[in-house]
Design a protein around this motif. Structure first.
Motif: not given
Length: 85
Positions: A10-24
């Motif tokens: 599988t290939s998936l994406t996790l959705q977050v609210s901000s670029a800061k959260d994305q980096e974490i």
């Protein structure tokens, strides 16, 4: 009991609210993936039958991702592709 899955890709994406959260989340990705793999190894083909099976999988992966990433909130797990044999 259900027949064990021989192959799942599988290939998936996790959705977050901000670029800061994305980096974490990116930094925590090895732990998130480990949590996913532990769950995926326990599944049988019957667990993934139909759209309801994949919805349950999405919900379980979302719970696991949020447990690892807390206090960052992951809003969704989106499947880009899935191959099941």
């Amino acid at each position: 009991t259900g027949t064990k899955i021989n192959f799942l890709k599988t290939s998936l994406t996790l959705q977050v609210s901000s670029a800061k959260d994305q980096e974490i989340v990116k930094a925590l990705l090895p732990k998130v993936l480990d949590s996913f793999l532990v769950h995926l190894r326990s599944l049988s083909i019957e667990d993934l039958r139909g759209s309801a099976g994949f919805q349950r999988l999405r919900e379980e992966l979302l719970l696991r991702a949020n447990a690892v990433a807390a206090p960052v909130k992951i809003h969704d797990v989106l499947f880009k592709s899935i191959i099941l044999q």
